[in-house]
Design a protein around this motif. Structure first.
Motif, PDB file in Angstrom:
ATOM      1  N   ARG A  35       0.818  -1.213   0.000  1.00 38.04           N
ATOM      2  CA  ARG A  35       0.000   0.000   0.000  1.00 38.04           C
ATOM      3  C   ARG A  35       0.850   1.261   0.000  1.00 38.04           C
ATOM      4  O   ARG A  35       0.457   2.286  -0.552  1.00 38.04           O
ATOM      5  N   SER A  38       4.786   3.225  -4.385  1.00 37.06           N
ATOM      6  CA  SER A  38       4.242   3.974  -5.518  1.00 37.06           C
ATOM      7  C   SER A  38       4.892   3.509  -6.817  1.00 37.06           C
ATOM      8  O   SER A  38       6.123   3.365  -6.895  1.00 37.06           O
ATOM      9  N   ARG A  40       5.159   5.272  -9.414  1.00 33.94           N
ATOM     10  CA  ARG A  40       5.973   6.388  -9.917  1.00 33.94           C
ATOM     11  C   ARG A  40       7.362   6.378  -9.284  1.00 33.94           C
ATOM     12  O   ARG A  40       8.360   6.681  -9.953  1.00 33.94           O
ATOM     13  N   VAL A  41       7.431   6.015  -8.008  1.00 29.66           N
ATOM     14  CA  VAL A  41       8.733   5.931  -7.340  1.00 29.66           C
ATOM     15  C   VAL A  41       9.543   4.775  -7.918  1.00 29.66           C
ATOM     16  O   VAL A  41      10.751   4.904  -8.164  1.00 29.66           O
ATOM     17  N   HIS A  50       6.646   6.777 -15.863  1.00 25.47           N
ATOM     18  CA  HIS A  50       5.533   5.992 -15.342  1.00 25.47           C
ATOM     19  C   HIS A  50       4.841   5.199 -16.464  1.00 25.47           C
ATOM     20  O   HIS A  50       4.610   3.991 -16.309  1.00 25.47           O
ATOM     21  N   LYS A  60      -0.472  -2.056 -10.597  1.00 26.75           N
ATOM     22  CA  LYS A  60       0.348  -2.285  -9.409  1.00 26.75           C
ATOM     23  C   LYS A  60       0.176  -3.718  -8.924  1.00 26.75           C
ATOM     24  O   LYS A  60       1.129  -4.364  -8.476  1.00 26.75           O
TER      25      LYS A  60
END
Length: 201
Positions: A35, A38, A40-41, A50, A60
């Motif tokens: 959870r 990310s 994007r990270v 991304h 994800k």
């Protein structure tokens, strides 16, 4: 159909990128949980956009399941080296704990995500349910084989022993992480098994 050198290079580059994404995702899922991680990270850590990450893993959830499957593939390949049964299989589980002591990222991933996945709504809930059932079944078979070979101490129930061993392995991983890797996971497991067996481990 013949594949050009340029196409083969593209395939190899794509596989390398996928592996890098899985490695970075494994690390971040272990650090932050499913959870808290990310996409994007993860993409930034890989040096891609991304949308570039989504080209390889559209969601994800798909990325998490791919990471977990990769971890299992590595462990299964290692456990399958040579044919193991009974005491040999139990010994190999203790050896796996020794191997895991060199792979903190994998241990973190498993411990964090397994705890999160107790929620029925978690995307890895079914995965871990299946994994535990399979792990318990294989471990119980090993104990039964050890009993049939005369290597299991009298009074030890294979089904109960399997549950205890799997629980001990998971609990030791948490202790190992909290102790900053000071807990001797393999040593504790071997001592536990020696107390159950009538032969040398």
């Amino acid at each position: 159909m013949r594949v050009s050198a340029e196409t083969r290079h593209g395939y190899a580059k794509g596989r390398a990128r996928r592996t890098e994404i899985l490695d970075q995702a494994m690390a971040l899922f272990g650090e932050a949980g499913y959870r808290g991680a990310s996409l994007r990270v993860i993409a930034a850590r890989c040096g891609i956009s991304h949308p570039g990450l989504l080209h390889h893993f559209p969601t994800k959830e798909a990325l998490l399941l791919a990471v977990l499957q990769r971890r299992d593939d590595v462990d299964d390949e290692w456990l399958a080296l040579g044919v193991t049964r009974g005491v040999d299989h139990l010994r190999r589980l203790a050896d796996l704990a020794e191997l895991n002591a060199k792979r903190r990222g994998i241990v973190e991933l498993f411990s964090v995500v397994a705890a999160e996945a107790t929620s029925p709504g978690h995307p890895a809930h079914a995965y871990f349910g299946t994994r535990y059932r399979t792990s318990l079944a294989h471990t119980e078979i090993a104990y039964r084989q050890a009993r049939d070979d005369g290597a299991l101490r009298e009074g030890i129930d294979p089904a109960a022993a399997a549950q205890q061993l799997v629980a001990l392995m998971d609990g030791l991983q948490i202790q190992w992480l909290i102790s900053d890797c000071a807990t001797d996971m393999a040593g504790v497991l071997r001592a536990h098994l020696r107390a159950q067996l009538t032969v040398a481990l």
